[in-house]
Design a protein around this motif. Structure first.
Motif, PDB file in Angstrom:
ATOM      1  N   ILE A 101       0.822  -1.215   0.000  1.00 49.96           N
ATOM      2  CA  ILE A 101       0.000   0.000   0.000  1.00 49.96           C
ATOM      3  C   ILE A 101       0.858   1.268   0.000  1.00 49.96           C
ATOM      4  CG2 ILE A 101      -1.744   1.306   1.270  1.00 49.96           C
ATOM      5  CD1 ILE A 101      -2.769  -1.387   2.349  1.00 49.96           C
ATOM      6  N   VAL A 102       1.760   1.383   0.975  1.00 52.36           N
ATOM      7  CA  VAL A 102       2.510   2.630   1.150  1.00 52.36           C
ATOM      8  C   VAL A 102       3.680   2.726   0.169  1.00 52.36           C
ATOM      9  CG1 VAL A 102       3.799   4.061   2.777  1.00 52.36           C
ATOM     10  CG2 VAL A 102       1.841   2.724   3.584  1.00 52.36           C
ATOM     11  N   ASP A 162       5.741   4.546  -5.509  1.00 49.99           N
ATOM     12  CA  ASP A 162       6.252   4.283  -6.852  1.00 49.99           C
ATOM     13  C   ASP A 162       5.201   4.565  -7.923  1.00 49.99           C
ATOM     14  OD1 ASP A 162       8.383   3.189  -8.583  1.00 49.99           O
ATOM     15  OD2 ASP A 162       6.904   1.636  -8.994  1.00 49.99           O
ATOM     16  N   ASN A 163       3.960   4.183  -7.644  1.00 52.02           N
ATOM     17  CA  ASN A 163       2.900   4.321  -8.652  1.00 52.02           C
ATOM     18  C   ASN A 163       2.397   5.744  -8.813  1.00 52.02           C
ATOM     19  OD1 ASN A 163       2.934   1.544  -9.143  1.00 52.02           O
ATOM     20  ND2 ASN A 163       1.496   1.140  -7.483  1.00 52.02           N
ATOM     21  N   ILE A 164       2.537   6.557  -7.779  1.00 54.30           N
ATOM     22  CA  ILE A 164       2.023   7.922  -7.823  1.00 54.30           C
ATOM     23  C   ILE A 164       3.145   8.935  -8.026  1.00 54.30           C
ATOM     24  CG2 ILE A 164       0.829   9.719  -6.510  1.00 54.30           C
ATOM     25  CD1 ILE A 164      -0.748   7.492  -5.107  1.00 54.30           C
ATOM     26  N   LEU A 165       4.207   8.814  -7.217  1.00 52.71           N
ATOM     27  CA  LEU A 165       5.249   9.837  -7.222  1.00 52.71           C
ATOM     28  C   LEU A 165       6.097   9.798  -8.496  1.00 52.71           C
ATOM     29  CD1 LEU A 165       6.402  12.106  -5.477  1.00 52.71           C
ATOM     30  CD2 LEU A 165       7.997  10.447  -4.491  1.00 52.71           C
ATOM     31  N   GLN A 183       6.696  13.460 -15.431  1.00 52.35           N
ATOM     32  CA  GLN A 183       5.731  13.847 -16.449  1.00 52.35           C
ATOM     33  C   GLN A 183       6.314  14.816 -17.475  1.00 52.35           C
ATOM     34  OE1 GLN A 183       2.547  15.796 -14.390  1.00 52.35           O
ATOM     35  NE2 GLN A 183       3.837  17.413 -13.574  1.00 52.35           N
ATOM     36  N   GLY A 184       7.551  15.320 -17.235  1.00 50.25           N
ATOM     37  CA  GLY A 184       8.165  16.223 -18.198  1.00 50.25           C
ATOM     38  C   GLY A 184       8.888  15.535 -19.327  1.00 50.25           C
ATOM     39  N   ASN A 185       8.813  14.216 -19.401  1.00 50.06           N
ATOM     40  CA  ASN A 185       9.580  13.482 -20.404  1.00 50.06           C
ATOM     41  C   ASN A 185       8.941  13.526 -21.785  1.00 50.06           C
ATOM     42  OD1 ASN A 185      11.991  12.309 -19.117  1.00 50.06           O
ATOM     43  ND2 ASN A 185      10.500  11.391 -17.757  1.00 50.06           N
ATOM     44  N   SER A 186       8.715  14.695 -22.318  1.00 54.23           N
ATOM     45  CA  SER A 186       8.302  14.889 -23.703  1.00 54.23           C
ATOM     46  C   SER A 186       7.069  14.071 -24.082  1.00 54.23           C
ATOM     47  CB  SER A 186       9.469  14.515 -24.631  1.00 54.23           C
ATOM     48  OG  SER A 186       9.183  14.845 -25.954  1.00 54.23           O
ATOM     49  N   GLY A 187       6.173  13.887 -23.137  1.00 55.54           N
ATOM     50  CA  GLY A 187       4.967  13.142 -23.431  1.00 55.54           C
ATOM     51  C   GLY A 187       5.189  11.656 -23.599  1.00 55.54           C
TER      52      GLY A 187
END
Length: 361
Positions: free
Chosen positions: A289-290, A295-298, A304-308
């Protein structure tokens, strides 16, 4: 009407000579490329703080760059030295204690438990090869633990003995960082001047390099740090050496698919075998869970800046970078993939009319 530029044979000669000279320069700096790239990444991450310092000391660029390097050293490097020492001490203590426990017959006691005996018998029925010998398991585990303990002691001696090399590499990184911070604007201006690309294309490439380098570091290393912190806390709560196993979880987070489960799952199994099922359930729940949520969220949020790039491309950029370039490949891989996508989009825009004509032909 804009004048056209025609490339003549002498231009190709000059371009070829320049390419050869650039390659020769690369060969000269190749042994230090890690320190140079690290300085470049640190300069991107640290530049906002340096910009504030430089604004206060606008007339003293050398002083502001030196002050930024000093602050970086005090904030990060010095505490890291003490943390690494503590990690090595905990690791040596753990493996030494584990070997003594095995030598005293601790593993025999566990293997003689009814639940373990039943499990081994069940496994033997389904295995296509010879049955499992508990004594062989004990000897193999003892040998592995003894080897790991010796390697930890050897690693600590190697680190202490290699202080000079580490110190030289660190000084080289600081030396490069000093000039990257002080001459940031001049370097960008020079790159723009020698580039044959348009200003908008230059802006796109420079912005992408900066964005991807930051997001790769944030996505990989900060996610590993966060998983190591929350995982180490859970291991400490369950009675293990929190700092050492938290660090191991941080490194394990770089391994695709399995990740930190390589650490907390065997630990939970050990707790279950010795009868501490509450702490075993706690470790499993915390890990899923924690630690899993981190890993799944952060990681996707920070990368997210990796060129889409979609998740599949990010995955292959990370594992491919690790395979080819080692730990620094976690930065190199996303940058290479992202710049390839940016150049591909530039190609599409530059040859739009030709591509449209080809599609309609």
């Amino acid at each position: 009407m804009a004048s056209s530029f025609k490339i003549e044979p002498r231009h190709w000669t000059l371009i070829g000579a320049l390419a050869l000279a650039a390659y020769a320069c690369y060969v000269l700096i190749a042994p230090y490329i890690g320190s140079i790239v690290l300085a470049f990444i640190v300069s991107l991450l640290f530049f906002p703080l340096h910009d504030r310092i430089d604004h206060k000391l606008k007339s003293y660029p050398n002083l502001s760059a030196a002050l930024s390097c000093t602050i970086l050293t005090v904030m990060i490097i010095i505490p890291m030295i003490f943390v690494i020492g503590a990690i090595l001490r905990q690791g040596i203590t753990f493996f030494t204690g584990a070997y003594e426990w095995l030598s005293a017959g601790g593993a025999k006691d566990i293997l003689s438990m009814p639940i373990v005996q039943t499990s081994l018998q069940s496994v033997d029925k389904w295995l296509p090869f010879d049955s499992i010998d508990p004594q062989d398991i004990i000897s193999r585990v003892a040998s592995t633990v003894s080897t790991l303990s010796s390697e930890m002691i050897g690693m600590s001696s190697q680190i202490l003995g290699d202080v000079t090399g580490m110190f030289v590499n660190f000084l080289l990184m600081l030396f490069v960082l000093f000039f990257l911070l002080r001459d940031h604007d001049k370097i960008i201006q020079l790159l723009r001047h020698v580039s044959p690309l348009s200003r908008s294309q230059e802006d796109t490439l420079l912005d992408e390099v900066e964005k991807v380098a930051k997001s790769a570091v944030m996505g990989s290393f900060l996610t590993a740090l966060a998983q190591g912190l929350v995982g180490g806390f859970a291991m400490w709560m369950a009675g293990f050496a929190g700092l050492f196993w938290g660090t191991m979880m941080g490194f394990a987070s770089f391994i695709p698919v399995v990740g930190t489960a390589l650490i907390w799952l065997p630990a939970a199994g050990y707790l279950l075998i010795i009868g501490q099922w509450e702490w075993a359930a706690f470790l499993v729940g915390w890990g899923v869970i924690v630690v899993g949520s981190v890993d799944n969220i952060l990681r996707p949020l920070l990368m997210q800046g990796n060129s889409g790039m979609n998740t599949l491309l990010i995955f292959f950029s990370l594992i491919g970078g690790l395979q080819v370039y080692g730990l620094m490949g976690l930065v190199y891989g996303p940058i290479i993939f992202s710049l390839t996508l940016v150049l591909f989009r530039m190609y599409e825009a530059e040859f739009h009319n030709f591509l449209e004509k080809q599609d309609n032909s």
